[in-house]
Every structure is written in structure tokens, then in C-alpha cells.
Motif scaffolding. Structure first.
Motif, PDB file in Angstrom:
ATOM      1  N   VAL A 167      13.705  16.688 -12.593  1.00 19.02           N
ATOM      2  CA  VAL A 167      13.830  17.184 -13.831  1.00 19.02           C
ATOM      3  C   VAL A 167      15.090  17.165 -14.779  1.00 19.02           C
ATOM      4  O   VAL A 167      15.042  16.938 -15.974  1.00 19.02           O
ATOM      5  CB  VAL A 167      13.201  18.810 -13.864  1.00 19.02           C
ATOM      6  CG1 VAL A 167      13.650  19.642 -15.017  1.00 19.02           C
ATOM      7  CG2 VAL A 167      11.722  18.847 -13.388  1.00 19.02           C
ATOM      8  N   TRP A 186      15.729  15.612 -18.470  1.00 15.26           N
ATOM      9  CA  TRP A 186      16.518  16.257 -19.431  1.00 15.26           C
ATOM     10  C   TRP A 186      17.695  15.326 -20.148  1.00 15.26           C
ATOM     11  O   TRP A 186      17.751  15.491 -21.413  1.00 15.26           O
ATOM     12  CB  TRP A 186      17.038  17.702 -18.985  1.00 15.26           C
ATOM     13  CG  TRP A 186      16.021  19.024 -19.202  1.00 15.26           C
ATOM     14  CD1 TRP A 186      15.815  19.495 -17.934  1.00 15.26           C
ATOM     15  CD2 TRP A 186      15.763  19.418 -20.440  1.00 15.26           C
ATOM     16  NE1 TRP A 186      14.744  20.527 -18.560  1.00 15.26           N
ATOM     17  CE2 TRP A 186      14.862  20.553 -20.021  1.00 15.26           C
ATOM     18  CE3 TRP A 186      15.943  19.190 -21.746  1.00 15.26           C
ATOM     19  CZ2 TRP A 186      14.004  21.259 -20.851  1.00 15.26           C
ATOM     20  CZ3 TRP A 186      15.130  19.908 -22.574  1.00 15.26           C
ATOM     21  CH2 TRP A 186      14.643  20.769 -22.302  1.00 15.26           C
ATOM     22  N   VAL A 198      16.419  13.534 -22.877  1.00 20.01           N
ATOM     23  CA  VAL A 198      16.302  14.304 -23.984  1.00 20.01           C
ATOM     24  C   VAL A 198      17.585  14.374 -24.885  1.00 20.01           C
ATOM     25  O   VAL A 198      18.640  14.794 -24.444  1.00 20.01           O
ATOM     26  CB  VAL A 198      15.819  15.494 -23.955  1.00 20.01           C
ATOM     27  CG1 VAL A 198      15.556  16.390 -25.078  1.00 20.01           C
ATOM     28  CG2 VAL A 198      14.409  15.553 -22.981  1.00 20.01           C
ATOM     29  N   LEU A 208       8.994  21.800 -29.967  1.00 20.29           N
ATOM     30  CA  LEU A 208       8.931  20.931 -29.000  1.00 20.29           C
ATOM     31  C   LEU A 208      10.068  21.515 -27.953  1.00 20.29           C
ATOM     32  O   LEU A 208       9.670  21.424 -26.777  1.00 20.29           O
ATOM     33  CB  LEU A 208       9.128  19.556 -29.355  1.00 20.29           C
ATOM     34  CG  LEU A 208       9.216  18.541 -28.272  1.00 20.29           C
ATOM     35  CD1 LEU A 208       8.104  18.471 -27.413  1.00 20.29           C
ATOM     36  CD2 LEU A 208       9.782  17.302 -28.577  1.00 20.29           C
ATOM     37  N   PHE A 209      11.278  21.776 -28.460  1.00 22.75           N
ATOM     38  CA  PHE A 209      12.009  22.150 -27.429  1.00 22.75           C
ATOM     39  C   PHE A 209      11.784  23.346 -26.792  1.00 22.75           C
ATOM     40  O   PHE A 209      11.736  23.745 -25.322  1.00 22.75           O
ATOM     41  CB  PHE A 209      13.713  22.388 -27.977  1.00 22.75           C
ATOM     42  CG  PHE A 209      14.676  22.987 -27.307  1.00 22.75           C
ATOM     43  CD1 PHE A 209      15.244  22.152 -26.348  1.00 22.75           C
ATOM     44  CD2 PHE A 209      15.030  24.382 -27.132  1.00 22.75           C
ATOM     45  CE1 PHE A 209      16.572  22.470 -25.553  1.00 22.75           C
ATOM     46  CE2 PHE A 209      15.993  24.810 -26.155  1.00 22.75           C
ATOM     47  CZ  PHE A 209      16.770  23.940 -25.548  1.00 22.75           C
ATOM     48  N   LEU A 254       9.272  22.477 -24.010  1.00 23.64           N
ATOM     49  CA  LEU A 254       9.979  21.899 -22.930  1.00 23.64           C
ATOM     50  C   LEU A 254      10.622  22.904 -21.874  1.00 23.64           C
ATOM     51  O   LEU A 254      10.558  22.917 -20.702  1.00 23.64           O
ATOM     52  CB  LEU A 254      11.080  20.990 -23.204  1.00 23.64           C
ATOM     53  CG  LEU A 254      10.408  19.722 -24.166  1.00 23.64           C
ATOM     54  CD1 LEU A 254      11.379  18.821 -24.460  1.00 23.64           C
ATOM     55  CD2 LEU A 254       9.397  18.957 -22.994  1.00 23.64           C
ATOM     56  N   ALA A 302       7.989  25.103 -20.233  1.00 26.85           N
ATOM     57  CA  ALA A 302       7.488  24.410 -19.124  1.00 26.85           C
ATOM     58  C   ALA A 302       8.583  24.131 -18.157  1.00 26.85           C
ATOM     59  O   ALA A 302       8.030  24.424 -16.742  1.00 26.85           O
ATOM     60  CB  ALA A 302       7.145  22.943 -19.557  1.00 26.85           C
ATOM     61  N   ASP A 303       9.469  24.002 -18.200  1.00 19.87           N
ATOM     62  CA  ASP A 303      10.615  23.926 -17.320  1.00 19.87           C
ATOM     63  C   ASP A 303      10.882  25.222 -16.472  1.00 19.87           C
ATOM     64  O   ASP A 303      10.960  25.085 -15.103  1.00 19.87           O
ATOM     65  CB  ASP A 303      12.108  23.544 -17.791  1.00 19.87           C
ATOM     66  CG  ASP A 303      13.166  23.079 -16.912  1.00 19.87           C
ATOM     67  OD1 ASP A 303      12.795  23.099 -15.771  1.00 19.87           O
ATOM     68  OD2 ASP A 303      14.233  22.854 -17.025  1.00 19.87           O
ATOM     69  N   GLN A 311      21.058  23.517 -21.423  1.00 17.60           N
ATOM     70  CA  GLN A 311      20.131  22.670 -22.329  1.00 17.60           C
ATOM     71  C   GLN A 311      20.018  23.727 -23.583  1.00 17.60           C
ATOM     72  O   GLN A 311      20.118  23.047 -24.685  1.00 17.60           O
ATOM     73  CB  GLN A 311      18.879  22.549 -21.648  1.00 17.60           C
ATOM     74  CG  GLN A 311      18.939  21.656 -20.603  1.00 17.60           C
ATOM     75  CD  GLN A 311      19.580  20.303 -20.972  1.00 17.60           C
ATOM     76  OE1 GLN A 311      19.389  19.766 -22.031  1.00 17.60           O
ATOM     77  NE2 GLN A 311      20.082  19.715 -19.935  1.00 17.60           N
ATOM     78  N   GLN A 322      21.396  22.358 -27.545  1.00 20.40           N
ATOM     79  CA  GLN A 322      20.271  22.479 -28.589  1.00 20.40           C
ATOM     80  C   GLN A 322      20.890  23.406 -29.711  1.00 20.40           C
ATOM     81  O   GLN A 322      20.861  23.045 -30.814  1.00 20.40           O
ATOM     82  CB  GLN A 322      18.988  22.917 -28.173  1.00 20.40           C
ATOM     83  CG  GLN A 322      18.024  23.080 -29.279  1.00 20.40           C
ATOM     84  CD  GLN A 322      17.408  21.876 -29.815  1.00 20.40           C
ATOM     85  OE1 GLN A 322      17.719  20.878 -29.446  1.00 20.40           O
ATOM     86  NE2 GLN A 322      16.594  22.025 -30.745  1.00 20.40           N
TER      87      GLN A 322
END
Length: 282
Positions: free
Chosen positions: A41, A45, A48, A56-57, A60, A63-64, A113, A117
Motif C-alpha cells: 500500500v 501511495w 499518487v 477521490l482522495f 483512497l 479505503a486505506d 498523505q 494533500q
């Protein structure tokens, strides 16, 4: 009449549900699914490149997080079942510590992450002037004397600063005067270990203590203000700075020699002359 009986089917040993219940062998759950899965995973990343559209972020990240919870819980249950049946308590403790460490790393990675972002989406703010270099309580002022250099000096933290090291071939006389005033206001010592010519010498003379290193050179000459957009009386400006040199303890003879030197030339007095004239001061 015979009664129908329903027999329960054994739970499958493989699959998402089986892993969640801890049915996987611990070495597969801990090493392959948890550690190997989290590593995979993390590699994904890296592909990305922020900024990513927020919907979308968000998908993600969620889901992570869901995957990480599934991996951690399944590994925890698998290790607990296996140790309860076959091993000692210290093995269970070590395995749980490893699982906890992976969980912490996963949470930290998710936060990282999110920070990437956020930074990618944030508008770029004007950073302002870059502070000058400060080492061991000394500010290092290098380059042409200008208002940009003045702004950088203003942006430099002053806490713990006691001296300024000058390395300049000269520049803007009026910017040098402004820098000299700030040096005096802060009570800074001045020193030259390389060179300080022309307008730079005004800043040097502002020092509470003025020191010249073994390889240091001071260079003086009269003014040339032809580059300024408005007419300027050179004689008047030189008289202002001649008076400044006298206020800083320089002899009248030395000050006169400074401005008698043409702006196309440079006068570099030796250490003995500088000391005798009151330019250097301990």
C-alpha cells in the motif's frame, strides 16, 4: 414423520471473512497480509502525485484505513488463536507489539498523505525575504548592499545575535546608511574577515566594536551617484557620511582622505593606519 435436520457448514479457512476471524496461520497473517500488504500500500501511495481531487482522495484514504483495520484485526486474532493453543505468553506479547507497531506506522502514513494533500492544495504564500545566515551568534551579510539585503537583515532573528560579519564590494549608499542605523540600534559588533569596500564601510563603522580579521580588507573612496534617478548633490552626501565617520571616532584626516579618493579608485589602508585613525575599535 421424520424431522428435517439442518447441518451447519464449517467456516471457510480462506477468504476475507476467514482472515477477519483469525483463521489464517499467523505467519501468513502477520508477515504476508499485514506487513507485506502495508508495504504494498505504501508503494502504491508513492504513485499518487498530489494534489488529487478531494472526492477521490477521500475514497483512497477511507479505503486505506478500512484495509489497515482489517489487516491489523485479522493478524491480532490469528496470533492470539495460535499462541493460546501452541505457544507461550511471551511470544504472544512480542507478536502483538509487532502488530501494534505496524498499526502506528500505518496511521502515521495516512496522516502524512493527508498533510501532503493539504499542502498541495494550499495556495502558495509569499515567503517574504529570506533571513541572512546566522552561526554562533553572528549574522553573515554577503553581497551587494541593497534594499533587498536590508529587508533580509530585517527578517533575520536577532535573539542571541551579537555581531555581524561583512563581505561586500559595496553598493547602495542609502541602503548602507539604513543598515548602519540598525546595527547601531541593536548594539552589534562588526567584523570583516574577507573584504568590505565602499558603502559597506558605513555598516562596518556602525559597530559597537570593530574588528578586522588577518585576511580582511577595508576599502574606501568617494561617491558616484550617477545611477540614481534624481539629481543628488554628491558633495552634500559625502559631507553627511564624513560627519558620521567623525562621530564614530575616526580622525578628521582619515575621513578627508576617504572622500578625496576618486570613486574609480579604492584606498585600502593597512591595519596600523586603521588603528591609528580610530577605524578599528576593540
Amino acid at each position: 414423520m421424520a424431522r428435517a435436520t439442518r447441518t451447519s457448514q464449517p467456516a471457510p479457512l480462506w477468504g476475507i471473512g476467514a482472515y477477519w476471524r483469525g483463521a489464517y496461520p499467523p505467519w501468513i497473517a502477520l508477515i504476508v497480509v499485514l506487513i507485506g500488504g502495508r508495504f504494498a500500500v505504501a508503494r502504491l501511495w508513492q504513485v499518487v502525485s498530489p494534489p488529487v481531487p478531494m472526492p477521490l482522495f477521500s475514497m483512497l484514504i477511507l479505503a486505506d484505513i478500512a484495509l489497515a483495520v482489517w489487516q491489523v484485526v485479522g493478524a491480532w486474532r490469528s496470533v492470539s488463536h495460535w499462541v493460546d493453543a501452541r505457544a507461550r505468553g511471551d511470544v504472544l506479547f512480542a507478536a502483538r507489539v509487532a502488530i501494534g507497531a505496524v498499526a502506528v506506522v500505518s496511521a502515521t502514513h495516512a496522516l502524512d498523505q493527508s498533510a501532503r494533500q493539504t499542502m498541495a492544495l494550499a495556495p502558495i504564500a509569499h515567503a517574504g525575504p529570506m533571513p541572512l545566515e546566522v552561526r554562533n551568534g553572528i549574522v553573515y551579510l554577503t553581497g551587494d548592499i541593497s534594499y533587498d539585503l536590508l529587508a533580509r537583515f530585517e527578517a533575520t532573528p536577532t535573539q542571541g545575535v551579537s555581531a555581524i560579519d561583512l563581505d561586500s564590494a559595496g553598493g547602495h549608499v542609502f541602503a548602507a546608511r539604513a543598515l548602519a542605523q540598525r546595527v547601531m540600534r541593536r548594539g552589534l559588533k562588526t567584523r570583516v574577515t574577507k573584504r568590505c569596500y565602499s558603502a559597506c564601510t558605513l555598516i562596518f563603522m556602525a559597530g559597537a566594536h570593530r574588528d578586522l580579521g588577518p585576511e580582511g580588507k577595508l576599502g574606501f573612496h568617494g561617491y558616484s551617484l550617477e545611477a540614481y534617478p534624481l539629481p543628488i548633490d554628491i558633495g552634500k552626501e559625502e559631507e553627511i557620511d564624513r560627519a558620521f565617520l567623525r562621530e564614530r571616532g575616526v580622525t578628521a584626516r582619515f575621513a578627508a582622505r576617504v572622500f578625496a579618493t576618486p570613486h574609480t579608485d579604492i584606498w585600502r589602508p593597512d591595519r596600523h593606519a586603521l588603528t591609528a585613525a580610530g577605524v578599528l575599535r576593540d
